[in-house]
Enzyme design. Structure first.
Site, PDB file in Angstrom:
ATOM      1  CG  HIS A  49      71.573  27.769 -60.567  1.00 33.09           C
ATOM      2  ND1 HIS A  49      72.696  26.982 -60.583  1.00 33.09           N
ATOM      3  CD2 HIS A  49      71.351  28.052 -59.237  1.00 33.09           C
ATOM      4  CE1 HIS A  49      73.137  26.808 -59.341  1.00 33.09           C
ATOM      5  NE2 HIS A  49      72.325  27.442 -58.505  1.00 33.09           N
ATOM      6  CG  HIS A  81      80.498  26.824 -64.657  1.00 29.70           C
ATOM      7  ND1 HIS A  81      81.116  27.485 -63.620  1.00 29.70           N
ATOM      8  CD2 HIS A  81      79.527  26.063 -64.111  1.00 29.70           C
ATOM      9  CE1 HIS A  81      80.532  27.124 -62.490  1.00 29.70           C
ATOM     10  NE2 HIS A  81      79.575  26.267 -62.755  1.00 29.70           N
ATOM     11  CG  ASP A 119      72.949  21.525 -65.392  1.00 32.22           C
ATOM     12  OD1 ASP A 119      72.639  20.696 -64.533  1.00 32.22           O
ATOM     13  OD2 ASP A 119      73.096  22.736 -65.154  1.00 32.22           O
TER      14      ASP A 119
HETATM   15  N1  CMC Z   1      75.865  29.231 -75.471  1.00 33.16           N
HETATM   16  C1  CMC Z   1      76.282  30.234 -76.295  1.00 33.16           C
HETATM   17  N2  CMC Z   1      76.996  31.278 -75.884  1.00 33.16           N
HETATM   18  C2  CMC Z   1      77.311  31.329 -74.576  1.00 33.16           C
HETATM   19  C3  CMC Z   1      76.923  30.331 -73.672  1.00 33.16           C
HETATM   20  C4  CMC Z   1      76.180  29.246 -74.170  1.00 33.16           C
HETATM   21  N3  CMC Z   1      75.771  28.264 -73.352  1.00 33.16           N
HETATM   22  N4  CMC Z   1      77.374  30.638 -72.437  1.00 33.16           N
HETATM   23  C5  CMC Z   1      78.031  31.792 -72.568  1.00 33.16           C
HETATM   24  N5  CMC Z   1      78.001  32.206 -73.873  1.00 33.16           N
HETATM   25  C6  CMC Z   1      78.662  33.392 -74.433  1.00 33.16           C
HETATM   26  C7  CMC Z   1      77.890  34.652 -74.090  1.00 33.16           C
HETATM   27  O1  CMC Z   1      76.939  34.958 -75.104  1.00 33.16           O
HETATM   28  C8  CMC Z   1      78.999  35.654 -74.014  1.00 33.16           C
HETATM   29  O2  CMC Z   1      79.400  35.968 -75.316  1.00 33.16           O
HETATM   30  P1  CMC Z   1      79.823  37.515 -75.681  1.00 33.16           P
HETATM   31  O3  CMC Z   1      81.070  37.737 -74.898  1.00 33.16           O
HETATM   32  O4  CMC Z   1      80.010  37.511 -77.141  1.00 33.16           O
HETATM   33  O5  CMC Z   1      78.687  38.367 -75.218  1.00 33.16           O
HETATM   34  C9  CMC Z   1      80.167  34.880 -73.394  1.00 33.16           C
HETATM   35  O6  CMC Z   1      79.921  33.513 -73.768  1.00 33.16           O
HETATM   36  C10 CMC Z   1      80.223  34.969 -71.878  1.00 33.16           C
HETATM   37  O7  CMC Z   1      78.941  34.624 -71.349  1.00 33.16           O
HETATM   38  P2  CMC Z   1      78.325  35.203 -70.023  1.00 33.16           P
HETATM   39  O8  CMC Z   1      76.842  35.109 -70.086  1.00 33.16           O
HETATM   40  O9  CMC Z   1      78.935  36.547 -69.737  1.00 33.16           O
HETATM   41  O10 CMC Z   1      78.921  34.185 -68.965  1.00 33.16           O
HETATM   42  P3  CMC Z   1      78.413  33.994 -67.493  1.00 33.16           P
HETATM   43  O11 CMC Z   1      79.588  33.586 -66.704  1.00 33.16           O
HETATM   44  O12 CMC Z   1      77.649  35.177 -67.017  1.00 33.16           O
HETATM   45  O13 CMC Z   1      77.356  32.804 -67.638  1.00 33.16           O
HETATM   46  C11 CMC Z   1      76.345  30.715 -67.678  1.00 33.16           C
HETATM   47  C12 CMC Z   1      77.571  31.511 -67.237  1.00 33.16           C
HETATM   48  C13 CMC Z   1      76.451  29.299 -67.086  1.00 33.16           C
HETATM   49  C14 CMC Z   1      75.076  31.368 -67.098  1.00 33.16           C
HETATM   50  C15 CMC Z   1      76.306  30.673 -69.225  1.00 33.16           C
HETATM   51  O14 CMC Z   1      77.446  30.027 -69.728  1.00 33.16           O
HETATM   52  C16 CMC Z   1      75.030  30.006 -69.750  1.00 33.16           C
HETATM   53  O15 CMC Z   1      74.000  30.649 -69.878  1.00 33.16           O
HETATM   54  N6  CMC Z   1      75.093  28.668 -70.049  1.00 33.16           N
HETATM   55  C17 CMC Z   1      73.907  27.953 -70.492  1.00 33.16           C
HETATM   56  C18 CMC Z   1      73.048  27.569 -69.291  1.00 33.16           C
HETATM   57  C19 CMC Z   1      73.683  26.473 -68.480  1.00 33.16           C
HETATM   58  O16 CMC Z   1      74.125  25.461 -69.016  1.00 33.16           O
HETATM   59  N7  CMC Z   1      73.671  26.638 -67.153  1.00 33.16           N
HETATM   60  C20 CMC Z   1      74.207  25.644 -66.209  1.00 33.16           C
HETATM   61  C21 CMC Z   1      75.427  26.163 -65.521  1.00 33.16           C
HETATM   62  S1  CMC Z   1      76.361  24.881 -64.687  1.00 33.16           S
HETATM   63  C22 CMC Z   1      75.514  24.251 -63.348  1.00 33.16           C
HETATM   64  C23 CMC Z   1      74.380  25.007 -62.837  1.00 33.16           C
HETATM   65  O17 CMC Z   1      74.556  26.085 -62.270  1.00 33.16           O
HETATM   66  O18 CMC Z   1      73.279  24.488 -62.947  1.00 33.16           O
END
Ligand code: CMC
Length: 390
Positions: A228, A267, A324
């Site tokens: 987050h 996201h 971010d």
């Molecule tokens: N790098 C590589 N792969 C990713 C990433 C990433 N940053 N984000 C998602 N994926 C992949 C994930 O491995 C999955 O792949 P597969 O379908 O093969 O298993 C697919 O994309 C879907 O990911 P998810 O984890 O199911 O998606 P989510 O909606 O649960 O997660 C998230 C959203 C923001 C937690 C995630 O994209 C992430 O961890 N991003 C990196 C951390 C980040 O930048 N967070 C800030 C979010 S924005 C503002 C805030 O809240 O602070």
């Protein structure tokens, strides 16, 4: 389990009705109370946006003056809060200190429990928005081993915060107006984002009818996490580790192999450009110009973005830069240490948290948040005395 639906992490469950923030994740649209984020970032101030989020309308000139006066005259914290902050280790993370000190405010304002009283609610909202920067600055100065700087009520919100961070002894601190403006814009961009993890935490804890300080402290805790708000710190640490543009392809391969995530990308709601990331990317140039600095890590970030936006792995999963991705570079240009990045996010998000809390308290449909579960454990076992367990 009857009609109960299983929705881990609530990807498909609306937990409330809300009239505060609208997001269209496919089109990359973000609006506060119907106003596009682009217009607010360009034309409004952070306190004006805070008013809008909380009260639903843009303030008139008189309303804004009154609101600004109320916030400005509540920036001081009780002296004992200072002693509380002093009790932390020299290397305590400022988010941990902020979470604890926001929670501690509930003990200084016990009347905050009267959440049915409109005037009491208003006073706590003002206090939270006014005091969070003071607590954040105290946390920073504590880590630096520097004396705390009291708020200066002649300064605007962003200038006052910068002064509390950077003022040295009796020397006059004049914030560069371009830096203060950039900070104000960043705070606007972070001000609300509907039912994200920290806001859901505020609503969930607040639904027990606890005071707003305790509820907002829960939000600070949720924001601390690297998936987050903590992502802005993680992005900068990732860029520092990658170090140079030549190392970017190897790093991307590692991400695709599942070794780690590309922080600042992806996201839950946006499956397109995060509109906030676009605005921040533009602000990066303004800040570097104002500070007269450059940062080789900006090249690393741009190369990461360029490669990721063309790569099948990211395209297929609709992963775009989020808020971010570039914000850490700006914070660094402002001279802030990485540990403070998430704290900046918390200051920006405070009006959103309190607006959502207020909406929830006023919503007659809201009950205590209490999700159900699908039980997967054993049942009906007989207790085995200790000496008979093998
Ligand atoms: N790098 C590589 N792969 C990713 C990433 C990433 N940053 N984000 C998602 N994926 C992949 C994930 O491995 C999955 O792949 P597969 O379908 O093969 O298993 C697919 O994309 C879907 O990911 P998810 O984890 O199911 O998606 P989510 O909606 O649960 O997660 C998230 C959203 C923001 C937690 C995630 O994209 C992430 O961890 N991003 C990196 C951390 C980040 O930048 N967070 C800030 C979010 S924005 C503002 C805030 O809240 O602070």
């Amino acid at each position: 389990f009857g009609l109960m639906t299983y929705d881990p992490a609530y990807t498909n469950t609306a937990s409330c009705r809300s009239a505060i923030t609208y997001i269209d994740g496919d089109k990359g649209i973000l609006e506060y109370r119907g106003y596009p984020i682009e217009q607010l970032a360009e034309q409004a101030t952070f306190l004006e946006v805070a008013y809008l989020l909380i009260f639903g309308e843009l303030p008139t000139k008189d309303e804004l003056d009154e609101w600004t006066h109320a916030i400005t005259t509540h920036t001081f914290v009780h002296e004992n809060v200072k002693s509380f902050v002093e009790g932390f280790r020299y290397d305590a993370h400022p988010m941990g200190m902020l979470q604890a000190s926001v929670a501690a405010l509930s003990t200084f304002y016990p009347e905050a429990k009267k959440i049915d009283d409109e005037q009491v609610r208003y006073e706590q909202i003002v206090r939270l928005i006014a005091k969070v920067p003071t607590l954040a600055a105290f946390a920073y100065r504590h880590a630096k081993g520097m004396p705390y700087v009291y708020p200066d009520n002649d300064l605007n919100y962003a200038e006052n915060f910068l002064g509390m961070l950077f003022k040295i002894a009796e020397l006059k601190y004049d914030a560069d107006p371009r830096i203060a403006k950039a900070l104000d814009v960043l705070l606007i961009l972070h001000a609300d984002h509907e039912q994200n993890c920290s806001t859901s935490a505020v609503r969930s804890v607040g639904s027990s009818q606890v005071d707003p300080y305790s509820a907002v402290a829960a939000g600070v805790g949720a924001l601390y996490g690297p998936l987050h708000g903590g992502a802005n710190q993680s992005v900068l640490e990732m860029l520092q580790r990658i170090e140079s543009v030549e190392n970017v392809p190897g790093f991307i391969d590692g991400v695709k192999n599942g070794n780690e995530r590309l922080m600042g990308f992806g996201h839950r709601v946006y499956k397109n450009f995060d509109p906030r990331a676009k605005i921040i990317k533009k602000a990066v140039d303004d800040v570097f110009e104002a500070t007269g600095t450059t940062n080789p890590l900006l090249d690393v970030a741009q190369e990461l973005e360029r490669i990721a936006l063309e790569d099948d792995y990211f395209v297929k999963r609709k992963l775009y830069p989020n808020v971010d991705f570039y914000s850490g570079l700006i914070y660094e240009a402002l001279g802030l240490p990485v540990e403070m990045f998430t704290v900046l996010f918390a200051i920006g998000r405070t009006p959103g948290w309190v607006a959502q809390w207020l909406e929830m308290v006023d919503d007659k449909e809201q009950k205590i948040a209490r999700p159900r579960q699908i039980y997967t454990g054993a049942r009906g076992r007989d207790y085995v005395p200790l000496d008979q367990r093998g």
